[in-house]
Design an enzyme around this catalytic site. Structure first.
Site, mmCIF file in Angstrom:
data_model
loop_
_atom_site.group_PDB
_atom_site.id
_atom_site.type_symbol
_atom_site.label_atom_id
_atom_site.label_comp_id
_atom_site.label_asym_id
_atom_site.label_seq_id
_atom_site.Cartn_x
_atom_site.Cartn_y
_atom_site.Cartn_z
ATOM 1 N N GLY A 22 0.679 -1.227 0.093
ATOM 2 C CA GLY A 22 0.038 -0.052 -0.105
ATOM 3 C C GLY A 22 0.724 1.294 -0.030
ATOM 4 O O GLY A 22 0.551 2.372 0.837
ATOM 5 N N VAL A 59 5.283 -3.130 -7.743
ATOM 6 C CA VAL A 59 4.656 -4.348 -8.108
ATOM 7 C C VAL A 59 3.263 -4.223 -7.814
ATOM 8 O O VAL A 59 2.938 -3.879 -6.669
ATOM 9 C CB VAL A 59 5.090 -5.592 -7.364
ATOM 10 C CG1 VAL A 59 4.457 -6.949 -7.736
ATOM 11 C CG2 VAL A 59 6.661 -5.753 -7.435
ATOM 12 N N ASN A 104 1.407 -2.567 5.518
ATOM 13 C CA ASN A 104 0.942 -1.156 5.700
ATOM 14 C C ASN A 104 -0.497 -1.280 5.045
ATOM 15 O O ASN A 104 -1.412 -0.778 5.701
ATOM 16 C CB ASN A 104 1.765 -0.237 5.146
ATOM 17 C CG ASN A 104 1.068 1.105 4.854
ATOM 18 O OD1 ASN A 104 0.675 1.766 5.658
ATOM 19 N ND2 ASN A 104 0.543 1.359 3.796
ATOM 20 N N SER A 146 -3.327 -0.234 14.938
ATOM 21 C CA SER A 146 -3.800 0.986 14.992
ATOM 22 C C SER A 146 -4.249 0.992 16.708
ATOM 23 O O SER A 146 -4.460 0.003 17.071
ATOM 24 C CB SER A 146 -5.129 1.050 14.266
ATOM 25 O OG SER A 146 -6.171 1.771 14.632
ATOM 26 N N TYR A 204 -13.055 -3.432 12.134
ATOM 27 C CA TYR A 204 -11.685 -2.927 11.950
ATOM 28 C C TYR A 204 -10.850 -3.143 13.024
ATOM 29 O O TYR A 204 -9.681 -3.524 12.904
ATOM 30 C CB TYR A 204 -12.099 -1.374 11.413
ATOM 31 C CG TYR A 204 -10.691 -0.855 11.231
ATOM 32 C CD1 TYR A 204 -9.824 -0.906 10.065
ATOM 33 C CD2 TYR A 204 -10.336 0.267 12.290
ATOM 34 C CE1 TYR A 204 -8.693 -0.239 9.963
ATOM 35 C CE2 TYR A 204 -8.920 0.943 11.964
ATOM 36 C CZ TYR A 204 -8.097 0.603 11.091
ATOM 37 O OH TYR A 204 -6.952 1.206 10.862
ATOM 38 N N ALA A 260 -10.859 -5.528 15.163
ATOM 39 C CA ALA A 260 -10.364 -6.799 15.397
ATOM 40 C C ALA A 260 -9.422 -6.990 14.412
ATOM 41 O O ALA A 260 -8.604 -7.878 14.797
ATOM 42 C CB ALA A 260 -11.717 -7.662 15.216
ATOM 43 N N THR A 261 -9.571 -6.686 13.221
ATOM 44 C CA THR A 261 -8.152 -6.968 12.166
ATOM 45 C C THR A 261 -7.119 -6.341 12.836
ATOM 46 O O THR A 261 -5.828 -6.773 12.726
ATOM 47 C CB THR A 261 -8.500 -6.311 10.884
ATOM 48 O OG1 THR A 261 -8.407 -4.708 10.836
ATOM 49 C CG2 THR A 261 -9.783 -6.687 10.351
ATOM 50 N N LYS A 262 -7.138 -5.116 13.555
ATOM 51 C CA LYS A 262 -5.599 -4.368 13.920
ATOM 52 C C LYS A 262 -5.180 -5.360 15.275
ATOM 53 O O LYS A 262 -4.233 -5.344 15.596
ATOM 54 C CB LYS A 262 -5.859 -3.101 14.130
ATOM 55 C CG LYS A 262 -6.232 -2.352 12.785
ATOM 56 C CD LYS A 262 -5.395 -2.472 11.788
ATOM 57 C CE LYS A 262 -5.164 -1.595 10.613
ATOM 58 N NZ LYS A 262 -4.290 -1.907 9.663
HETATM 59 P P1 NAD Z 1 -4.442 4.817 2.460
HETATM 60 O O1 NAD Z 1 -5.921 4.506 2.002
HETATM 61 O O2 NAD Z 1 -3.887 6.016 2.045
HETATM 62 O O3 NAD Z 1 -3.588 3.682 2.391
HETATM 63 C C1 NAD Z 1 -3.944 2.323 2.387
HETATM 64 C C2 NAD Z 1 -3.376 1.816 1.108
HETATM 65 O O4 NAD Z 1 -3.603 0.139 0.995
HETATM 66 C C3 NAD Z 1 -3.957 2.349 -0.284
HETATM 67 O O5 NAD Z 1 -2.816 2.712 -0.990
HETATM 68 C C4 NAD Z 1 -4.850 1.204 -0.591
HETATM 69 O O6 NAD Z 1 -4.805 1.347 -2.094
HETATM 70 C C5 NAD Z 1 -4.068 -0.070 -0.322
HETATM 71 N N1 NAD Z 1 -4.941 -1.079 -0.332
HETATM 72 C C6 NAD Z 1 -6.199 -1.056 0.306
HETATM 73 N N2 NAD Z 1 -6.730 -2.291 -0.208
HETATM 74 C C7 NAD Z 1 -5.897 -3.099 -0.988
HETATM 75 C C8 NAD Z 1 -5.855 -4.407 -1.641
HETATM 76 N N3 NAD Z 1 -6.946 -4.948 -1.684
HETATM 77 N N4 NAD Z 1 -4.890 -4.430 -2.433
HETATM 78 C C9 NAD Z 1 -3.828 -3.786 -2.479
HETATM 79 N N5 NAD Z 1 -3.535 -2.536 -1.691
HETATM 80 C C10 NAD Z 1 -4.796 -2.245 -1.191
HETATM 81 O O7 NAD Z 1 -4.666 4.904 4.117
HETATM 82 P P2 NAD Z 1 -3.716 5.049 5.323
HETATM 83 O O8 NAD Z 1 -4.341 5.941 6.099
HETATM 84 O O9 NAD Z 1 -2.291 5.462 4.633
HETATM 85 O O10 NAD Z 1 -3.406 3.760 5.750
HETATM 86 C C11 NAD Z 1 -2.316 2.554 6.015
HETATM 87 C C12 NAD Z 1 -2.598 1.954 7.107
HETATM 88 O O11 NAD Z 1 -2.580 2.690 8.328
HETATM 89 C C13 NAD Z 1 -3.535 0.900 7.109
HETATM 90 O O12 NAD Z 1 -3.356 -0.379 7.375
HETATM 91 C C14 NAD Z 1 -4.628 1.601 7.997
HETATM 92 O O13 NAD Z 1 -5.351 0.656 8.580
HETATM 93 C C15 NAD Z 1 -3.507 1.996 9.176
HETATM 94 N N6 NAD Z 1 -3.873 3.291 9.998
HETATM 95 C C16 NAD Z 1 -4.279 4.442 9.699
HETATM 96 C C17 NAD Z 1 -4.750 5.190 10.158
HETATM 97 C C18 NAD Z 1 -5.132 6.589 9.840
HETATM 98 O O14 NAD Z 1 -5.874 7.365 10.858
HETATM 99 N N7 NAD Z 1 -5.333 7.047 8.896
HETATM 100 C C19 NAD Z 1 -4.773 5.038 11.690
HETATM 101 C C20 NAD Z 1 -4.281 3.905 12.190
HETATM 102 C C21 NAD Z 1 -3.796 2.917 11.088
#
Ligand code: NAD
Length: 255
Positions: free
Chosen positions: A20, A75, A101, A153, A166, A168-170
């Site tokens: 990601g 990739v 990520n 998270s 959500y 639960a996944t984290k």
């Molecule tokens: P984001 O949506 O910008 O990034 C998530 C990335 O994962 C994206 O590029 C998306 O295209 C990719 N993705 C999602 N489903 C996919 C799939 N099936 N196949 C391939 N790629 C896929 O969001 P973010 O906030 O940068 O999140 C990044 C990570 O951080 C996530 O795991 C999120 O749960 C975690 N997180 C985010 C926050 C927040 O507040 N933004 C807080 C805690 C944790």
């Protein structure tokens, strides 16, 4: 001196796979690791966003002493599809640092979450991370060195109304982290989870601002504040850190 140059390693370039990596936190992590001297495998789904991240990596890397330019390659893989996860691991090749990520969130009342979304969220957030580790950690263990960093998270640590599935996944990633540390750290592989609070990315701006106001710092994080912690975990500076879940949540889970 870059983090890579810092390392007591052989001549191989250190390779980081960031899932990601074409947006949000993942993109910030990819750029930071490139700046620190890693070759970065940029995973995503959209080739145009992938190309833009690889281009930015070239520039981020060129700010280092020596100015050789960063190395990145894209990739594509849909992590909700098991075969794609397997192919991503194969195409990534040797990986020294894996940053799990990529992830999706869903917030709402428990009865409103349909089963397809539930399954896709667990497949993307948990199953993909699990099988990337299954494919890549044994090689790290064999080489006696490696590093796995999962994006958990704050939601995995505290109860958030509307965030049951959500969260639960984290929480699953936090549990996997401890078990993987027990399994792989005796062979030199460190495994950690970072648990961010609200971060300004593509996520719902209203929810992020509201959650930010509940933190002790009274604001959400910027993606680079999370990337800095991940870069630390990926570096030899964190050489005695494994099996942990590190909050970067403005103090929210402390109260
Ligand atoms: P984001 O949506 O910008 O990034 C998530 C990335 O994962 C994206 O590029 C998306 O295209 C990719 N993705 C999602 N489903 C996919 C799939 N099936 N196949 C391939 N790629 C896929 O969001 P973010 O906030 O940068 O999140 C990044 C990570 O951080 C996530 O795991 C999120 O749960 C975690 N997180 C985010 C926050 C927040 O507040 N933004 C807080 C805690 C944790």
């Amino acid at each position: 001196m870059s983090e890579r140059m810092d390392m007591d390693v052989d001549a191989h370039p250190q390779v980081a796979l960031v899932t990601g990596a074409t947006s949000g936190i993942g993109r910030a992590v990819a750029l930071k690791l490139a700046e620190n001297g890693f070759d970065v495998v940029v995973h995503g789904r959209d080739p145009a966003r992938g190309a833009s991240t690889v281009e930015a990596i070239k520039k981020a890397g060129s700010t280092q002493a020596g100015g050789h330019g960063g190395h990145g390659r894209f990739v594509a893989a849909d992590l909700s599809v098991a075969a794609d996860v397997e192919r991503l691991a194969a195409e990534a090749g040797r990986v020294d640092v894996l940053v799990n990520n990529a992830g999706i969130g869903w917030f709402g009342a428990t009865p409103d979450l349909d089963q397809d979304t539930f399954d896709t969220m667990f497949a993307t957030n948990v199953r993909a991370a699990y099988y990337l580790v299954a494919a890549l950690a044994p090689g790290m263990a064999e080489r006696g060195t490696g590093n796995i960093i999962n994006l958990g998270s704050m939601a995995g640590q505290i109860g958030l109304d509307g965030g049951a599935a959500y969260s639960a996944t984290k929480a699953a990633l936090a549990a996997l982290t401890r078990a993987w540390a027990a399994e792989f750290s005796p062979s030199g592989v460190r495994v950690n989870t970072i648990a961010p609070g609200p971060v300004v990315t593509a996520a719902d701006p209203e929810l992020i601002a509201q959650l930010g106001s509940t933190t002790l710092l009274n604001r959400p994080a910027q993606a680079n504040e999370i990337a800095e912690v991940i870069a630390f975990l990926a570096s030899p500076k964190a050489s005695y850190v494994t099996g942990t879940v590190i909050p970067a949540d403005g103090g929210r889970s402390a109260v």
